[in-house]
Scaffold this motif. Sequence first.
Motif, PDB file in Angstrom:
ATOM      1  N   PRO A   1       0.960  -0.706  -0.504  1.00  0.00           N
ATOM      2  CA  PRO A   1      -0.064   0.130  -0.376  1.00  0.00           C
ATOM      3  C   PRO A   1       1.104   1.233   0.460  1.00  0.00           C
ATOM      4  O   PRO A   1       0.665   2.499  -0.381  1.00  0.00           O
ATOM      5  CB  PRO A   1      -0.914  -0.066   1.194  1.00  0.00           C
ATOM      6  CG  PRO A   1      -0.998  -1.317   1.204  1.00  0.00           C
ATOM      7  CD  PRO A   1      -0.140  -2.463   0.858  1.00  0.00           C
ATOM      8  N   GLU A   2       2.016   1.599   0.302  1.00  0.00           N
ATOM      9  CA  GLU A   2       2.741   2.461   1.006  1.00  0.00           C
ATOM     10  C   GLU A   2       3.415   2.793  -0.790  1.00  0.00           C
ATOM     11  O   GLU A   2       3.183   4.079  -1.046  1.00  0.00           O
ATOM     12  CB  GLU A   2       4.185   2.553   1.280  1.00  0.00           C
ATOM     13  CG  GLU A   2       3.943   2.359   3.210  1.00  0.00           C
ATOM     14  CD  GLU A   2       5.691   2.086   3.676  1.00  0.00           C
ATOM     15  OE1 GLU A   2       5.425   2.637   3.205  1.00  0.00           O
ATOM     16  OE2 GLU A   2       5.148   1.544   4.359  1.00  0.00           O
ATOM     17  N   TYR A   3       2.997   2.193  -1.280  1.00  0.00           N
ATOM     18  CA  TYR A   3       3.637   1.871  -2.920  1.00  0.00           C
ATOM     19  C   TYR A   3       2.537   2.569  -3.877  1.00  0.00           C
ATOM     20  O   TYR A   3       2.824   1.734  -5.071  1.00  0.00           O
ATOM     21  CB  TYR A   3       4.986   1.114  -3.022  1.00  0.00           C
ATOM     22  CG  TYR A   3       5.864   0.939  -2.732  1.00  0.00           C
ATOM     23  CD1 TYR A   3       6.605   2.403  -1.850  1.00  0.00           C
ATOM     24  CD2 TYR A   3       6.216   0.058  -2.451  1.00  0.00           C
ATOM     25  CE1 TYR A   3       7.944   1.730  -1.049  1.00  0.00           C
ATOM     26  CE2 TYR A   3       7.971  -0.008  -1.873  1.00  0.00           C
ATOM     27  CZ  TYR A   3       8.335   0.763  -1.250  1.00  0.00           C
ATOM     28  OH  TYR A   3       9.170   0.780   0.006  1.00  0.00           O
TER      29      TYR A   3
ATOM     30  N   ILE B   1      -2.449  -8.009   0.289  1.00  0.00           N
ATOM     31  CA  ILE B   1      -3.049  -6.174  -0.306  1.00  0.00           C
ATOM     32  C   ILE B   1      -4.526  -6.074  -0.149  1.00  0.00           C
ATOM     33  O   ILE B   1      -5.816  -5.134   0.801  1.00  0.00           O
ATOM     34  CB  ILE B   1      -2.664  -5.324  -1.515  1.00  0.00           C
ATOM     35  CG1 ILE B   1      -1.154  -4.827  -0.528  1.00  0.00           C
ATOM     36  CG2 ILE B   1      -3.186  -4.107  -1.491  1.00  0.00           C
ATOM     37  CD1 ILE B   1      -0.366  -4.989  -2.519  1.00  0.00           C
ATOM     38  N   VAL B   2      -5.034  -6.749  -0.772  1.00  0.00           N
ATOM     39  CA  VAL B   2      -6.328  -7.092  -1.176  1.00  0.00           C
ATOM     40  C   VAL B   2      -7.286  -7.240   0.237  1.00  0.00           C
ATOM     41  O   VAL B   2      -8.571  -6.449   0.734  1.00  0.00           O
ATOM     42  CB  VAL B   2      -7.349  -8.230  -2.368  1.00  0.00           C
ATOM     43  CG1 VAL B   2      -8.787  -8.415  -1.951  1.00  0.00           C
ATOM     44  CG2 VAL B   2      -7.295  -7.425  -3.334  1.00  0.00           C
TER      45      VAL B   2
ATOM     46  N   THR C   1     -10.342  -6.047   5.321  1.00  0.00           N
ATOM     47  CA  THR C   1     -10.385  -5.719   6.754  1.00  0.00           C
ATOM     48  C   THR C   1      -9.596  -4.264   8.122  1.00  0.00           C
ATOM     49  O   THR C   1      -9.954  -4.995   8.904  1.00  0.00           O
ATOM     50  CB  THR C   1      -9.614  -7.389   7.194  1.00  0.00           C
ATOM     51  OG1 THR C   1      -7.753  -6.945   6.962  1.00  0.00           O
ATOM     52  CG2 THR C   1      -9.664  -8.273   6.489  1.00  0.00           C
ATOM     53  N   GLU C   2      -9.178  -3.788   7.066  1.00  0.00           N
ATOM     54  CA  GLU C   2      -8.403  -3.025   7.264  1.00  0.00           C
ATOM     55  C   GLU C   2      -8.052  -2.816   8.758  1.00  0.00           C
ATOM     56  O   GLU C   2      -7.574  -2.425   9.540  1.00  0.00           O
ATOM     57  CB  GLU C   2      -9.522  -2.004   7.880  1.00  0.00           C
ATOM     58  CG  GLU C   2     -10.664  -1.301   7.118  1.00  0.00           C
ATOM     59  CD  GLU C   2     -11.751  -0.731   7.469  1.00  0.00           C
ATOM     60  OE1 GLU C   2     -11.793  -0.419   8.502  1.00  0.00           O
ATOM     61  OE2 GLU C   2     -12.877  -0.251   6.901  1.00  0.00           O
TER      62      GLU C   2
ATOM     63  N   PRO D   1      -2.514 -16.194   5.572  1.00  0.00           N
ATOM     64  CA  PRO D   1      -2.624 -15.139   5.571  1.00  0.00           C
ATOM     65  C   PRO D   1      -4.646 -15.722   6.624  1.00  0.00           C
ATOM     66  O   PRO D   1      -4.632 -16.362   5.370  1.00  0.00           O
ATOM     67  CB  PRO D   1      -3.436 -13.969   4.911  1.00  0.00           C
ATOM     68  CG  PRO D   1      -1.970 -14.257   4.057  1.00  0.00           C
ATOM     69  CD  PRO D   1      -2.235 -15.756   3.756  1.00  0.00           C
ATOM     70  N   LYS D   2      -4.958 -15.265   7.192  1.00  0.00           N
ATOM     71  CA  LYS D   2      -6.334 -15.893   8.016  1.00  0.00           C
ATOM     72  C   LYS D   2      -7.797 -15.020   7.071  1.00  0.00           C
ATOM     73  O   LYS D   2      -7.702 -13.436   6.519  1.00  0.00           O
ATOM     74  CB  LYS D   2      -6.633 -15.266   8.863  1.00  0.00           C
ATOM     75  CG  LYS D   2      -6.401 -16.438  10.038  1.00  0.00           C
ATOM     76  CD  LYS D   2      -6.528 -16.076  11.410  1.00  0.00           C
ATOM     77  CE  LYS D   2      -5.453 -16.630  12.530  1.00  0.00           C
ATOM     78  NZ  LYS D   2      -5.933 -18.310  12.302  1.00  0.00           N
ATOM     79  N   ILE D   3      -8.225 -15.825   5.864  1.00  0.00           N
ATOM     80  CA  ILE D   3      -9.169 -15.061   5.101  1.00  0.00           C
ATOM     81  C   ILE D   3     -10.936 -14.770   6.135  1.00  0.00           C
ATOM     82  O   ILE D   3     -10.930 -15.952   6.297  1.00  0.00           O
ATOM     83  CB  ILE D   3      -9.485 -15.630   4.134  1.00  0.00           C
ATOM     84  CG1 ILE D   3      -8.275 -15.741   3.525  1.00  0.00           C
ATOM     85  CG2 ILE D   3     -11.239 -14.912   2.801  1.00  0.00           C
ATOM     86  CD1 ILE D   3      -8.158 -16.052   2.059  1.00  0.00           C
ATOM     87  N   LEU D   4     -11.451 -14.183   5.882  1.00  0.00           N
ATOM     88  CA  LEU D   4     -12.684 -13.678   6.780  1.00  0.00           C
ATOM     89  C   LEU D   4     -13.739 -14.577   6.442  1.00  0.00           C
ATOM     90  O   LEU D   4     -14.163 -15.260   5.641  1.00  0.00           O
ATOM     91  CB  LEU D   4     -13.869 -12.035   6.465  1.00  0.00           C
ATOM     92  CG  LEU D   4     -12.417 -11.679   7.483  1.00  0.00           C
ATOM     93  CD1 LEU D   4     -13.357 -10.160   6.182  1.00  0.00           C
ATOM     94  CD2 LEU D   4     -12.653 -11.325   8.735  1.00  0.00           C
TER      95      LEU D   4
END
Length: 161
Positions: A21-23, A92-93, A98-99, A122-125
């Motif tokens: 996100p920084e880029y 990123i998505v 999830t913010e 990564p944990k997906i909701l």
Amino acid sequence: MLLEGVRDIHHRGFVHCDPNPEYILVFPSYQNGSICRLKIIDFGQVRQPRERHHMPDPGVSTFPGTAVYLSPESIIYGHINTALDIWSIGCIVLEIITEKLSWKDQNPMDLAIKIGFLRYLPKILKTMSSTGKDFLMKCLQRDPSKRWTADMPLSHPFLLP
């Protein structure tokens, strides 16, 4: 737009190696008002596919990139391929949805162990739509040969209006 930008980088024969996100810069569109334009910046880590990043000690990743967006193969082997950018986009998505960062642990070495060697994903909701889960699982496929290319997700129903 992010996937289109990454696809363009890949079609030109390069791998960004650190999409995060920084880029990603967001510009409002003054013609329409409701649509923004995205631009990917910071090409200091860009490499060609099949380059190998030198790691001084086996298992100690000094791979260029931001730890929470690194793919398993970049951590374990230092492999540079277009699939690692797609892994980063999946992270990123998930972060946008999830913010929260994809990984709670901010320590780069702990993350490297979890992602690369303990095979964490990564944990997906659980409450996320099946279409969204499918999209993310194709981006976050551990095996880079089975992970999507930048062209593939552009027509996925998750991204269609």
